[in-house]
Design a protein around this motif. Structure first.
Motif, PDB file in Angstrom:
ATOM      1  N   PRO A 183       0.684  -1.123   0.090  1.00 31.27           N
ATOM      2  CA  PRO A 183      -0.012   0.181  -0.096  1.00 31.27           C
ATOM      3  C   PRO A 183       0.717   1.372   0.119  1.00 31.27           C
TER       4      PRO A 183
ATOM      5  N   LEU B 135       0.635   4.075  -3.150  1.00 25.53           N
ATOM      6  CA  LEU B 135       0.305   5.334  -2.900  1.00 25.53           C
ATOM      7  C   LEU B 135       1.356   6.452  -3.370  1.00 25.53           C
TER       8      LEU B 135
ATOM      9  N   ILE C  70       1.166   9.480  -5.720  1.00 27.11           N
ATOM     10  CA  ILE C  70       1.487  11.054  -5.527  1.00 27.11           C
ATOM     11  C   ILE C  70       2.842  11.536  -6.196  1.00 27.11           C
TER      12      ILE C  70
ATOM     13  N   ASN D 184       2.474 -11.316   4.070  1.00 23.21           N
ATOM     14  CA  ASN D 184       1.603 -11.064   5.263  1.00 23.21           C
ATOM     15  C   ASN D 184       2.147 -10.895   6.602  1.00 23.21           C
TER      16      ASN D 184
ATOM     17  N   ASN E 262       3.508  -7.335   6.827  1.00 22.90           N
ATOM     18  CA  ASN E 262       2.507  -6.509   6.752  1.00 22.90           C
ATOM     19  C   ASN E 262       1.375  -6.381   8.005  1.00 22.90           C
ATOM     20  N   ALA E 263       1.701  -7.496   8.715  1.00 22.60           N
ATOM     21  CA  ALA E 263       0.735  -7.955   9.691  1.00 22.60           C
ATOM     22  C   ALA E 263       0.379  -6.443  10.525  1.00 22.60           C
ATOM     23  N   GLY E 264      -0.735  -6.689  11.082  1.00 17.33           N
ATOM     24  CA  GLY E 264      -1.345  -5.557  11.868  1.00 17.33           C
ATOM     25  C   GLY E 264      -1.180  -4.044  11.552  1.00 17.33           C
ATOM     26  N   GLY E 265      -1.043  -4.039  10.189  1.00 11.45           N
ATOM     27  CA  GLY E 265      -0.876  -2.686   9.707  1.00 11.45           C
ATOM     28  C   GLY E 265       0.644  -2.027   9.786  1.00 11.45           C
TER      29      GLY E 265
ATOM     30  N   VAL F 114       4.615   0.073   6.895  1.00  8.91           N
ATOM     31  CA  VAL F 114       5.116   1.363   6.529  1.00  8.91           C
ATOM     32  C   VAL F 114       6.620   1.107   7.500  1.00  8.91           C
ATOM     33  N   HIS F 115       6.260   0.521   8.768  1.00 11.94           N
ATOM     34  CA  HIS F 115       7.522   0.172   9.633  1.00 11.94           C
ATOM     35  C   HIS F 115       8.401  -0.826   9.136  1.00 11.94           C
TER      36      HIS F 115
ATOM     37  N   GLN G 216      -2.936  -7.636   5.756  1.00 14.61           N
ATOM     38  CA  GLN G 216      -2.187  -6.255   5.738  1.00 14.61           C
ATOM     39  C   GLN G 216      -3.252  -5.240   6.385  1.00 14.61           C
ATOM     40  N   ASN G 217      -4.309  -5.468   6.591  1.00 17.59           N
ATOM     41  CA  ASN G 217      -5.443  -4.472   6.904  1.00 17.59           C
ATOM     42  C   ASN G 217      -5.239  -4.086   8.187  1.00 17.59           C
TER      43      ASN G 217
ATOM     44  N   PRO H 181      -6.824  -3.894  11.515  1.00 14.35           N
ATOM     45  CA  PRO H 181      -7.749  -4.683  12.121  1.00 14.35           C
ATOM     46  C   PRO H 181      -9.180  -3.928  12.198  1.00 14.35           C
TER      47      PRO H 181
ATOM     48  N   LEU I  16      -6.351   1.837   5.407  1.00 16.28           N
ATOM     49  CA  LEU I  16      -5.435   1.389   5.097  1.00 16.28           C
ATOM     50  C   LEU I  16      -4.017   1.704   6.111  1.00 16.28           C
ATOM     51  N   PRO I  17      -3.283   0.831   6.099  1.00 15.54           N
ATOM     52  CA  PRO I  17      -1.923   1.252   7.009  1.00 15.54           C
ATOM     53  C   PRO I  17      -1.279   2.720   6.463  1.00 15.54           C
ATOM     54  N   VAL I  18      -1.795   3.194   5.278  1.00 22.10           N
ATOM     55  CA  VAL I  18      -1.277   4.524   5.020  1.00 22.10           C
ATOM     56  C   VAL I  18      -2.401   5.267   4.529  1.00 22.10           C
TER      57      VAL I  18
ATOM     58  N   LEU J  86      -2.206   8.896   3.412  1.00 25.48           N
ATOM     59  CA  LEU J  86      -1.856   9.140   2.174  1.00 25.48           C
ATOM     60  C   LEU J  86      -2.868   8.871   0.841  1.00 25.48           C
ATOM     61  N   VAL J  87      -4.039   8.197   1.229  1.00 24.35           N
ATOM     62  CA  VAL J  87      -5.011   8.095   0.234  1.00 24.35           C
ATOM     63  C   VAL J  87      -5.719   9.623  -0.223  1.00 24.35           C
TER      64      VAL J  87
ATOM     65  N   GLY K 180       2.349   7.576  15.498  1.00 28.47           N
ATOM     66  CA  GLY K 180       2.968   6.367  15.159  1.00 28.47           C
ATOM     67  C   GLY K 180       2.472   5.353  14.061  1.00 28.47           C
TER      68      GLY K 180
ATOM     69  N   MET L 292       0.035   5.887  10.268  1.00 29.31           N
ATOM     70  CA  MET L 292      -0.346   6.519   9.091  1.00 29.31           C
ATOM     71  C   MET L 292      -2.117   6.455   9.119  1.00 29.31           C
TER      72      MET L 292
END
Lengths: 262, 449
Positions: free
Chosen positions: A68, A72, A76, A140, A143-146, A149-150, B11-12, B14, B131-133, B136-137, B191, B193
């Motif tokens: 993601p 993005l 951008i 997965n 990316n786990a738990g969003g 980016v980290h 990746q979502n 929760p 999204l985790p970001v 940015l959307v 901490g 986005m």
């Protein structure tokens, strides 16, 4: 062809989630059409817009392939900022500017051919590696738990720190170089608004020059304006960079039949 | 960007990803309806508020207290004749309003309206997706919205729209930088986005208090980003007729209008989410435990958004338009440098706190260093600059004392030529004496209308 079908296997046999498959089959043709249109379209702005479509689709591909942040940022930075600047330049150049058929660079055909072949080789190797049996990486867990980016940040600032810093140094050099090239040294201090106003009044002509063709029969740029008494206003015509009064005085007087009151 | 396209739920953030499709579609519809209704409301609201600020009443004819005015305007726009310039580039001319409006709607998909509620037997957050970001959307959508304006300016095949489009492209790209930088401090503080994460990180203290500098810069830069007064240089009617949409009419113009107002609502909602606690109840109300549960938060959210829109309208009713170069200076030479220094300070505070320093020490030390090493020299340099400018102005004044120029005026004894004798209009059938025209004039307003 066989390899391509093999690579498309997961898509056909349903191991890819339905949403991802739909997105792929919708956006894939658009991305391809955009790329072809970028090369084939005559109008430079249309061509740039096709490239925008392709880049947007690439961003969406990154999104559906568990990237993601990357997706993005692609939208951008590339679609949003860089292509807008491209469009900016194209629009200033003008809508009807056509390609110049005179080659100004010597040997550019050979260089272009060489680079083209090299790029084709690179793409072929890339596709060849993609269709050979490789195991796709599961994103997965990073990316786990969003934590997308980290995870990217951790990789960027540990393992790829040198490449990252090198790239940023390159970008800074490019930006500073562009600034140095475009910088113009000002001769003397900038005149203040007050001074400009005074100088204008001192010149004896505070009002703007008359536009060409005012009160005349034509409004072409070369047709001088007429004063209310029907005589020609010489200040109204500016031919090239001719600014001085003497040069304007040397203008040919239009023939008697042209202009004047009816 | 739709939840359908996101594989798995790994990746979502929760809470999203395992919803039935029909519930997602209902949410999409609700967001769409919310945006359209808010636009209709915002237009009437703006006209009423500006009217009051100018000692007028504002629209009061259509519907009770004029509330249906924008509905009538919308109907009128949709049924107007559409005029397409001959020189227009048809395909791009058609595409531009769509490109302008669609990202405006898309951006709202990540804005949280409220906490998890029960909707048709499902527990679901009041938010289309996250999204985790997420932030940015919104940012990506606003950068895509620039295309609509740039393309409309170019495709119209006319000078003023082209100038307006180019101006607005430069303006929006410049102010996007300031806007993006002002969000960075929020990301550092929260901490994350993701918009829902940012809201839940503000349960004790709204970000507007610790990050007041970021909030101010965000508030200034979104006015430039949405092309609103006093930064509405892209459609400055005194210079550019109507700017990028001069050649647009009928429904295509309505699309631009819609996009502008939705963008205004989106940046207000984003400001609410990032800085004003999102859907959380403001202080006296938050003492009541039920304030942050169920459907109540939607009310607080909408209230904050409307308050932010009111500020937009207030600015428009108060401030004159900036000159283009002053506007660009404000963006590049003021907002961005302040922002960079501020981010440096926030990052230092963050790092020191992570290392276990006491809060006051970790806050005061970086702020002191930044003040001492960056802000003070910058202020001194600015003082020097101002002194030099004043000296130059004084020099100009000395120059003026020697020979005061005067504006060329006509001589005092100017003989004004007498007016030419009025000829009597000749009308068929009426010759001599008073004509029909004179009689009409003599009898005043009888033939009026």
């Amino acid at each position: 062809m066989h390899e391509v079908l093999l690579a498309a296997g997961p898509l056909r046999h349903g191991t890819v989630p339905l949403g991802e498959a739909i997105a792929f089959w919708v956006l894939g043709p658009i991305a391809l059409a955009g790329a072809i249109g970028m090369v084939l379209l005559r109008n430079a702005v249309h061509s740039a817009l096709s490239l925008v479509a392709t880049m947007g689709c690439l961003g969406a591909f990154y999104l559906i392939q568990q990237g993601p942040f990357l997706g993005l940022v692609q939208i951008i930075v590339y679609t949003g900022a860089i292509m807008i600047l491209f469009l900016f330049v194209l629009m200033i150049v003008g809508r009807d500017a056509s390609d110049s058929l005179v080659e100004t660079l010597r040997g550019q055909r050979w260089a272009a051919a060489l680079l083209g072949v090299g790029f084709a080789l690179l793409v072929a190797i890339g596709i060849g590696r993609a269709v050979s049996p490789v195991t796709p990486t599961d994103l997965n867990s990073p990316n786990a738990g969003g934590n997308n980016v980290h995870s990217i940040a951790a990789l960027l600032f540990t393992r790829y720190l040198f490449a990252f810093e090198l790239t940023s140094a390159l970008l800074i050099v490019a930006a500073v170089g562009a600034m140095v090239l475009a910088h113009v040294e000002r001769e003397g201090p900038r005149p203040s608004q007050k001074r400009l106003a005074r100088e204008r009044i001192r010149s004896g002509r505070p009002q703007p020059l008359p536009g060409p063709g005012v009160l005349s029969q034509h409004n072409a740029i070369g047709t001088p304006a007429l004063l209310p008494d029907g005589s020609v206003a010489r200040e109204s015509v500016m031919v090239g960079s001719m600014e001085s009064q003497e040069e304007r005085q040397a203008l040919p007087t239009p023939s008697a039949g042209e202009g004047g009151f009816e | 960007m739709s939840p359908v396209a996101l594989p798995g739920s790994g990746q979502n953030v929760p809470g999203f990803g395992d919803l039935p499709i029909w519930l997602v579609l209902i949410k999409v519809l609700l967001v769409f309806v919310f945006l359209v209704v808010m636009t209709l409301f915002a237009i009437v609201f703006e006209r009423k508020v500006v009217g009051r600020m100018q000692n007028r009443i504002g629209p009061n004819r259509v519907g009770p207290w004029g509330t249906l005015q924008s509905l009538a305007d919308g109907m009128k726009l949709a049924f107007k004749e559409e005029i397409i310039p001959v020189l227009a580039d048809k395909a791009v001319y058609w595409l531009a309003p769509v490109v302008s409006a669609v990202p405006a709607f898309l951006a709202f998909s990540v804005i949280p309206f409220g906490p998890t509620v029960s909707m048709f037997g499902h527990r679901t957050p009041l938010q289309l997706t996250d999204l985790p970001v997420g932030v940015l959307v919104v940012f990506a959508c606003s950068s895509l919205g620039v295309y609509g304006i740039v393309l409309s300016g170019w495709a119209s095949g006319s000078t003023y729209p082209l100038l307006g489009g180019l101006r607005s492209a430069a303006q929006m790209i410049s102010y996007e930088v300031a806007m993006g930088l002002s969000m960075v401090a929020v990301f550092l503080f929260a901490g994350t986005m993701s918009t829902s994460g940012i809201v839940s990180s503000q349960d004790h203290l709204w970000n507007v208090i610790p990050l007041i500098v970021s909030f101010c810069i965000y508030a200034i830069s979104v006015v430039g980003e949405t092309n609103r007064a006093p930064f509405d240089l892209a459609e400055a009617e005194s210079e550019l007729v109507g700017g990028f949409h001069t050649e647009y009419s009928s429904f295509k113009f309505a699309m631009f209008f819609l996009a502008e107002y939705i963008n205004m609502i989106t940046v207000s909602a984003l400001a609410t989410t990032l800085f004003l606690g999102g859907w959380r109840a403001p202080w006296p109300l938050s003492l009541w435990h039920g304030a942050n549960a169920g459907w109540w938060p939607v009310l607080w959210f909408v209230g904050k958004v409307v308050a932010f829109i009111f500020v937009f309208v207030w600015l428009r009713g108060t401030l004159p338009r900036l000159r283009y170069d002053q506007f660009m200076h404000l963006g590049w030479k003021t907002l961005i440098p302040i922002n960079l220094v501020w981010i440096l300070a926030v990052t230092s505070i963050h790092v020191l706190r992570d290392r276990g320093w006491p809060a006051w020490k970790a806050t005061v030390l970086p702020l002191g260093i930044v003040l001492l090493l960056i802000v003070v020299p910058a202020l001194m340099a600015y003082e020097g600059y101002t002194a030099r400018r004043l000296a130059a102005a004084a020099e100009d004044d000395e120059d003026a004392g020697r020979e005061e120029p005067t504006f060329p005026i006509p001589p005092l004894d100017l003989r004004v030529p007498t007016s030419p004798v009025r000829r009597e209009p000749v009308t068929a059938g009426l010759r001599g004496g008073a004509t029909a025209l004179d009689r009409t004039i003599d009898h005043g307003d009888t033939s009026d209308g």
